[in-house]
Design an enzyme around this catalytic site. Sequence first.
Site, mmCIF file in Angstrom:
data_model
loop_
_atom_site.group_PDB
_atom_site.id
_atom_site.type_symbol
_atom_site.label_atom_id
_atom_site.label_comp_id
_atom_site.label_asym_id
_atom_site.label_seq_id
_atom_site.Cartn_x
_atom_site.Cartn_y
_atom_site.Cartn_z
ATOM 1 C CD GLU A 1 -5.064 6.448 1.793
ATOM 2 O OE1 GLU A 1 -4.798 5.232 1.762
ATOM 3 O OE2 GLU A 1 -4.253 7.286 2.168
ATOM 4 C CG HIS B 1 0.091 6.152 -0.866
ATOM 5 N ND1 HIS B 1 -1.057 6.690 -1.390
ATOM 6 C CD2 HIS B 1 -0.260 5.635 0.353
ATOM 7 C CE1 HIS B 1 -2.065 6.514 -0.535
ATOM 8 N NE2 HIS B 1 -1.610 5.872 0.528
ATOM 9 C CG HIS C 1 -1.772 1.189 1.404
ATOM 10 N ND1 HIS C 1 -3.080 1.251 0.980
ATOM 11 C CD2 HIS C 1 -1.503 2.394 1.966
ATOM 12 C CE1 HIS C 1 -3.579 2.454 1.274
ATOM 13 N NE2 HIS C 1 -2.642 3.171 1.881
ATOM 14 C CD GLU C 2 1.981 3.619 3.666
ATOM 15 O OE1 GLU C 2 2.287 4.697 3.121
ATOM 16 O OE2 GLU C 2 0.949 3.468 4.332
HETATM 17 ZN ZN LIG Z 1 -2.556 5.238 2.356
#
Ligand SMILES: [Zn+2]
Length: 301
Positions: free
Chosen positions: A185, A128, A124-125
């Site tokens: 997100e 980004h 997830h990170e």
């Molecule tokens: Zn996030």
Amino acid sequence: MLRRGARVAVAALLAGCAAAPYTRRSQLILISPEEENKLGARAFQQVLGKSHVDGRAQVNGAVEAVGQRLARVAERPDYKWRFVAIDDPKQQNAFCLPGGKVAVYTGIFPLAESTNGLAVVLGHEIAHALARHGAERMSQGLVAQAGGSLLGAWLGGGPGPNTILAAYGLGAQLGVLLPYSRTQESEADHIGLLLMARAGYDPRGALAFWQRMERAAGGAPPEFLSTHPSHGTREQQIQAWLPEAMRYYEASAHAGVEPLPAIAGATPRSDRAHEFFTCNPFRAGVSAPFLVLSIPYDATG
Ligand SMILES: [Zn+2]
């Protein structure tokens, strides 16, 4: 002499449009990847200088092993990847800055439980950063502020490391909340799921991880108040993306699943600001426009 607003428009045209990996969502980004990576490296040094880097081989080894597997499928040869565990059992957080600078706070270990859960967090990170969400936010801030002081700072030397820290979700550390948008997100969830699957981690583990997060959050804020998708929406979206992720997983060399080392002093309940839960500006008593307008710029660049 161009008016300031016109100068921003010209800059936007020169920069052109970018597209996020995997989702192909088109983005307006006014910062070059080179500039962004340079800022990411400086900002990372700044965070490490103020943090206690974890010295335990088992703890660092787990972050390094999972991170390197994800880095191999990230397809960013221009990134100089670094994976660091920060000894802070109260902080349930992780981040990836542009250029592949990744840190995991040990407080998230009990929620991640295993290397597979850590792959959910890191996927997830990293997503980004791959999708350049911070650069996109900084660019949106510039456009929103056309003619304002941010533009002056921009033209006078550009953004500094604090800007990139705030834009990449580390605002709480700087006393500035600058959450990702809900679209970003969801996109990080989606791309992160595909990355972990390609790296050989079972993407079905993402559902279990977010359920643990939901329990730890003790009831998340309602979706309309939060930039994060509600847990229900998040789980529905992950269910919808799972068939695509499973095709990658089945074609991959599977990573083994190892339990993570126990972290003394870590609580399974959230009690500190971090990227996953505390993106609710209303709770923090900060008005929404402030979030858009408060991107800090370093005068020193
Ligand atoms: Zn996030």
